[in-house]
Design a protein around this motif. Structure first.
Motif, PDB file in Angstrom:
ATOM      1  N   LEU A 109     -51.938  -9.125 -63.506  1.00 52.61           N
ATOM      2  CA  LEU A 109     -52.094  -9.568 -64.857  1.00 52.61           C
ATOM      3  C   LEU A 109     -53.368  -9.878 -65.214  1.00 52.61           C
ATOM      4  CD1 LEU A 109     -49.071 -12.307 -64.591  1.00 52.61           C
ATOM      5  CD2 LEU A 109     -49.009 -10.032 -65.830  1.00 52.61           C
ATOM      6  N   GLN A 110     -54.450  -9.670 -64.099  1.00 52.90           N
ATOM      7  CA  GLN A 110     -55.773  -9.992 -64.460  1.00 52.90           C
ATOM      8  C   GLN A 110     -56.027 -11.392 -65.155  1.00 52.90           C
ATOM      9  OE1 GLN A 110     -58.955  -7.749 -63.567  1.00 52.90           O
ATOM     10  NE2 GLN A 110     -57.235  -7.216 -62.436  1.00 52.90           N
ATOM     11  N   LEU A 111     -55.516 -12.319 -64.493  1.00 58.00           N
ATOM     12  CA  LEU A 111     -55.578 -13.711 -65.041  1.00 58.00           C
ATOM     13  C   LEU A 111     -57.154 -14.174 -64.898  1.00 58.00           C
ATOM     14  CD1 LEU A 111     -52.632 -15.358 -63.296  1.00 58.00           C
ATOM     15  CD2 LEU A 111     -52.723 -14.690 -65.615  1.00 58.00           C
ATOM     16  N   PRO A 112     -57.832 -14.885 -65.753  1.00 54.97           N
ATOM     17  CA  PRO A 112     -59.017 -15.080 -65.912  1.00 54.97           C
ATOM     18  C   PRO A 112     -59.488 -16.205 -65.059  1.00 54.97           C
ATOM     19  CG  PRO A 112     -57.782 -16.269 -67.670  1.00 54.97           C
ATOM     20  CD  PRO A 112     -56.815 -15.550 -67.069  1.00 54.97           C
ATOM     21  N   ILE A 113     -59.398 -16.216 -63.765  1.00 49.67           N
ATOM     22  CA  ILE A 113     -59.767 -17.230 -62.810  1.00 49.67           C
ATOM     23  C   ILE A 113     -60.220 -16.465 -61.574  1.00 49.67           C
ATOM     24  CG2 ILE A 113     -58.172 -18.993 -63.688  1.00 49.67           C
ATOM     25  CD1 ILE A 113     -55.898 -18.198 -61.378  1.00 49.67           C
ATOM     26  N   ASN A 114     -60.875 -17.295 -60.611  1.00 47.48           N
ATOM     27  CA  ASN A 114     -61.007 -16.841 -59.392  1.00 47.48           C
ATOM     28  C   ASN A 114     -60.274 -17.156 -58.273  1.00 47.48           C
ATOM     29  OD1 ASN A 114     -63.376 -15.496 -60.380  1.00 47.48           O
ATOM     30  ND2 ASN A 114     -64.731 -17.493 -60.244  1.00 47.48           N
ATOM     31  N   VAL A 115     -59.635 -16.660 -57.547  1.00 43.59           N
ATOM     32  CA  VAL A 115     -58.566 -17.109 -56.356  1.00 43.59           C
ATOM     33  C   VAL A 115     -59.060 -16.459 -54.878  1.00 43.59           C
ATOM     34  CG1 VAL A 115     -56.084 -17.487 -55.916  1.00 43.59           C
ATOM     35  CG2 VAL A 115     -56.947 -16.779 -58.131  1.00 43.59           C
ATOM     36  N   PRO A 169     -42.205 -18.987 -52.738  1.00 42.55           N
ATOM     37  CA  PRO A 169     -42.269 -19.211 -54.230  1.00 42.55           C
ATOM     38  C   PRO A 169     -43.262 -18.266 -54.971  1.00 42.55           C
ATOM     39  CG  PRO A 169     -43.544 -20.786 -53.104  1.00 42.55           C
ATOM     40  CD  PRO A 169     -43.233 -19.583 -51.992  1.00 42.55           C
ATOM     41  N   THR A 170     -43.060 -16.971 -54.628  1.00 41.97           N
ATOM     42  CA  THR A 170     -44.181 -16.085 -55.213  1.00 41.97           C
ATOM     43  C   THR A 170     -44.457 -16.223 -56.832  1.00 41.97           C
ATOM     44  OG1 THR A 170     -43.955 -14.382 -53.567  1.00 41.97           O
ATOM     45  CG2 THR A 170     -44.857 -13.664 -55.722  1.00 41.97           C
ATOM     46  N   ARG A 171     -43.047 -16.229 -57.613  1.00 41.14           N
ATOM     47  CA  ARG A 171     -43.273 -16.476 -58.994  1.00 41.14           C
ATOM     48  C   ARG A 171     -43.783 -17.790 -59.543  1.00 41.14           C
ATOM     49  NH1 ARG A 171     -38.454 -16.905 -61.149  1.00 41.14           N
ATOM     50  NH2 ARG A 171     -37.230 -16.510 -59.235  1.00 41.14           N
ATOM     51  N   SER A 172     -43.643 -18.940 -58.926  1.00 47.04           N
ATOM     52  CA  SER A 172     -44.032 -19.996 -59.281  1.00 47.04           C
ATOM     53  C   SER A 172     -45.523 -20.215 -58.974  1.00 47.04           C
ATOM     54  CB  SER A 172     -43.262 -21.255 -58.850  1.00 47.04           C
ATOM     55  OG  SER A 172     -43.163 -21.010 -57.550  1.00 47.04           O
ATOM     56  N   LEU A 173     -46.209 -19.554 -57.886  1.00 47.23           N
ATOM     57  CA  LEU A 173     -47.235 -19.551 -57.616  1.00 47.23           C
ATOM     58  C   LEU A 173     -48.223 -18.674 -58.594  1.00 47.23           C
ATOM     59  CD1 LEU A 173     -47.658 -19.100 -53.666  1.00 47.23           C
ATOM     60  CD2 LEU A 173     -48.143 -20.994 -55.044  1.00 47.23           C
ATOM     61  N   ILE A 174     -47.524 -17.627 -59.269  1.00 45.13           N
ATOM     62  CA  ILE A 174     -48.291 -16.759 -60.359  1.00 45.13           C
ATOM     63  C   ILE A 174     -48.362 -17.663 -61.415  1.00 45.13           C
ATOM     64  CG2 ILE A 174     -48.216 -14.974 -61.751  1.00 45.13           C
ATOM     65  CD1 ILE A 174     -46.477 -13.415 -59.274  1.00 45.13           C
ATOM     66  N   GLU A 175     -47.185 -18.317 -62.059  1.00 47.14           N
ATOM     67  CA  GLU A 175     -46.901 -19.077 -62.985  1.00 47.14           C
ATOM     68  C   GLU A 175     -48.085 -20.470 -63.107  1.00 47.14           C
ATOM     69  OE1 GLU A 175     -45.540 -18.850 -65.850  1.00 47.14           O
ATOM     70  OE2 GLU A 175     -45.584 -20.762 -66.837  1.00 47.14           O
ATOM     71  N   PHE A 176     -47.929 -20.794 -61.924  1.00 49.40           N
ATOM     72  CA  PHE A 176     -49.199 -21.851 -61.655  1.00 49.40           C
ATOM     73  C   PHE A 176     -50.434 -21.396 -61.913  1.00 49.40           C
ATOM     74  CE2 PHE A 176     -52.449 -23.564 -58.807  1.00 49.40           C
ATOM     75  CZ  PHE A 176     -52.453 -24.925 -59.193  1.00 49.40           C
ATOM     76  N   ALA A 177     -50.731 -20.340 -61.351  1.00 42.42           N
ATOM     77  CA  ALA A 177     -52.303 -19.649 -61.640  1.00 42.42           C
ATOM     78  C   ALA A 177     -52.427 -19.301 -63.262  1.00 42.42           C
ATOM     79  CB  ALA A 177     -52.321 -18.473 -60.704  1.00 42.42           C
ATOM     80  N   ARG A 178     -51.317 -18.935 -63.694  1.00 43.09           N
ATOM     81  CA  ARG A 178     -51.424 -18.635 -65.019  1.00 43.09           C
ATOM     82  C   ARG A 178     -51.675 -19.816 -65.967  1.00 43.09           C
ATOM     83  NH1 ARG A 178     -48.657 -17.698 -69.646  1.00 43.09           N
ATOM     84  NH2 ARG A 178     -46.848 -18.936 -69.034  1.00 43.09           N
ATOM     85  N   THR A 179     -51.117 -21.032 -65.654  1.00 46.27           N
ATOM     86  CA  THR A 179     -51.147 -22.051 -66.573  1.00 46.27           C
ATOM     87  C   THR A 179     -52.197 -23.413 -66.414  1.00 46.27           C
ATOM     88  OG1 THR A 179     -49.300 -23.033 -65.384  1.00 46.27           O
ATOM     89  CG2 THR A 179     -48.792 -21.702 -67.394  1.00 46.27           C
ATOM     90  N   PHE A 180     -52.868 -23.143 -65.057  1.00 49.00           N
ATOM     91  CA  PHE A 180     -53.515 -24.625 -64.685  1.00 49.00           C
ATOM     92  C   PHE A 180     -54.890 -24.384 -65.293  1.00 49.00           C
ATOM     93  CE2 PHE A 180     -55.679 -21.829 -61.800  1.00 49.00           C
ATOM     94  CZ  PHE A 180     -56.479 -22.493 -60.979  1.00 49.00           C
ATOM     95  N   GLN A 181     -55.466 -25.448 -65.477  1.00 51.99           N
ATOM     96  CA  GLN A 181     -56.759 -25.429 -66.142  1.00 51.99           C
ATOM     97  C   GLN A 181     -57.877 -26.084 -65.134  1.00 51.99           C
ATOM     98  OE1 GLN A 181     -54.732 -28.034 -66.177  1.00 51.99           O
ATOM     99  NE2 GLN A 181     -54.381 -27.651 -68.482  1.00 51.99           N
TER     100      GLN A 181
END
Ligand code: BES
Ligand code: MN
Ligand code: ZN
Length: 515
Positions: free
Chosen positions: A311-317, A503-515
């Motif tokens: 999803l190329q989320l705009p964060i560093n992980v 919890p793959t999906r919830s980890l992605i969702e977490f990464a997508r929404t946290f600031q």
């Protein structure tokens, strides 16, 4: 230092890639199956404008004649509807929840999975899905529901390959469709990693799989380290677990750089015990085979990294994954041995079956000192006590941060891959600090087993409880115990019997929404 840097152009996928590693979403043929949804009163959840009034009347008529009510998961397959694919699976969506996006999404997931499996069973090759009240839920459900781990079976008993496509082709480019594809492919990847038997998923093979799946993605770097590197890093806790096994350990580091260059990363750490026999404190043989899934945390972390990068989320992980087997042998760690972790703390190993916390101790310390993350989350199949406490409904979260808990809780609700908060409390610490010979013991008493494991891990997070530090400067830490949610005893909706990839999906969702 010895490590293997995986080149960008790795293309060799393993034989397990056959079904699930395809990323193509272009439709190659006309659909021969269609999934539609109906609500409780038989109103069609059909968003396709093209379906004309005649067809709708035909459909409703047939549904009524079949005694359908539209309750969640109810299935009817209809044939010969004008201008529709050959077979139409109509699945009940229950009551439309007006204000609840997550509920509608979850219902769409369940319905799509049931419809997709029924159509595959009847020979459909290209299945079109209508939005079923939530397009993202529909694609996730179809993809997750069609998952089947049969790469080790004879060709003729494998489930046929099926393509999933939106009924309304313009939706191919929508973010709902893309999110749904990324999340379901990520979770299916985690499922495969966890389900694959330990002789086919050694630490080396796990590292290879992750490298070939992730390194082709934009902004991703995968670094695979070996045991020698761990020696140099003085990872005595991690290495103590590897000693009884003939399979060499690995330490996988995945970097995803989607944020600004100097932005602190989110760190994910996954327990990667590719088989847990218990070591010298050997486990009973009943159900020991399930311990091939003792790398479920590592699998979910790798899956989430795949989703985040897709999803190329705009964060560093950054993800750190220690991988080894826990086996008994003449060179294995013995109960009573004292080992020294990377942070210098000594640990009396009272039970070699409490190995997860040992490998995580060094991985957590390494991740928190090397990358200085703002948030560190470990995911682990850590304690049998967690299975007793929460079963397979919730994954347990132990965290010192209310804000982190809130974000994880929201992500869990939004994806219906839910968390329940458990205590990370200093009162449990005394149970693991009263060793006569070392700083820490690797087990406390049976009581509160999941809580003592969590407080043990906290000892290895650098940058926590630093009195000098500003509160905002402190790292946020969460430990997620997935011992209960790692597997499912039966197939139900989009849950397939076996390793869940949660919890793959919830980890992605977490990464997508946290600031
Ligand atoms: N991998 C197991 C925990 C586990 C058990 C996960 C069942 C999934 C299902 C872990 O390494 C373990 O053996 N934990 C022990 C710890 C004990 C010795 C303190 C346990 O929970 O029994
Ligand atoms: Mn164990
Ligand atoms: Zn284990």
């Amino acid at each position: 230092m010895s490590f293997l840097r995986i080149p960008k152009n790795v293309t060799a996928l393993s034989k397990f890639s056959r079904t699930y590693f395809s990323t193509s979403s272009r439709m190659s043929q006309q659909p021969d199956g269609l999934i539609l949804g109906v609500y409780k009163d038989l109103t069609l959840a059909n968003s396709v404008k093209a379906l004309d009034e005649n067809v709708k009347t035909q459909l409703t008529e047939q549904l009524k004649n079949s005694g359908a009510t539209g309750k969640l998961g109810e299935l009817r397959v209809l044939y010969g509807l004008d201008s529709c694919p050959k077979q139409v699976a109509v699945v009940g969506l229950g009551k439309a929840a007006e204000a609840s996006v997550p509920k509608n999404m979850e219902n769409a997931r369940k319905a799509a999975a049931i419809g997709a499996r029924a159509l595959r069973e009847q020979g459909a090759k290209v299945i079109a899905v209508d939005s079923l009240g939530s397009l993202q839920g529909a694609v996730e459900g179809a993809k997750l529901g069609l998952y089947s781990f049969d790469s080790l079976k004879a060709e003729k008993s494998r489930k046929p390959l099926v393509e999933v496509t939106p009924y309304d082709q313009t939706e191919q480019e929508s973010s709902a469709w893309k999110n749904g594809l990324a999340c379901s492919e990520a979770q299916n990847f985690a499922r495969i990693l966890a389900e694959t038997p330990a002789n086919h998923m050694t630490p080396r093979l796990f590292a290879d799989q992750v490298a070939s799946k992730l390194s082709p993605l934009e902004n991703v770097e995968v670094i695979v380290r070996d045991g020698e590197w761990a020696e140099e890093m003085k990872m005595g806790a991690f290495l103590s677990v590897t000693r009884g096994s003939a399979a060499p350990p690995r330490f996988v580091e995945i970097h995803y750089r989607g944020g600004k260059e100097n932005e602190k990363p989110l760190a994910l750490v996954g327990k990667g015990v590719t088989f847990d026999s218990g070591g010298i404190s050997i486990k009973p043989s009943a159900n020991m085979h399930l311990m091939k899934g003792d790398m479920g945390g590592a699998a979910a972390v790798a899956g989430a990294m795949f989703g985040i990068a897709s999803l190329q989320l705009p964060i560093n992980v950054v993800a750190c994954i220690p991988l080894c087997e826990n086996m008994p042998s003449g060179t294995a760690t013995k109960p009573g041995d004292v080992i020294t972790a990377m942070n210098g703390k000594t640990i009396e190993v009272l039970n070699t079956d409490a190995e997860g916390r040992l490998i995580l101790a060094d991985a957590i310390y390494y991740a928190s000192t090397t990358f200085k993350p703002h948030t560190l989350i470990d995911v682990a199949t850590l304690t049998g006590a967690m299975v007793i406490a929460l079963g397979d409904v919730f994954s347990g979260v132990f965290t010192n941060s209310d804000s982190l808990w809130k974000q994880l809780d929201d992500a869990g609700h939004n994806t219906s891959d839910m968390f329940w908060r458990m205590p990370l409390h200093p009162s449990y610490k005394k149970l693991i600090t009263e060793s006569p010979v070392a700083d820490l013991m690797n087990v406390g008493s049976r009581a509160g087993g999941s809580c003592t494991a969590a407080i043990f891990l906290k000892e290895f997070v650098a940058g926590l409880d630093d009195e000098e530090a500003d509160e905002a400067e402190q790292i946020r830490f969460a430990h997620i115990d997935i011992a209960g949610s790692m597997d499912s005893g039966s197939t139900n909706g989009y849950t397939i019997k076996g390793m869940t990839g949660r919890p793959t999906r919830s980890l992605i969702e977490f990464a997508r929404t946290f600031q």
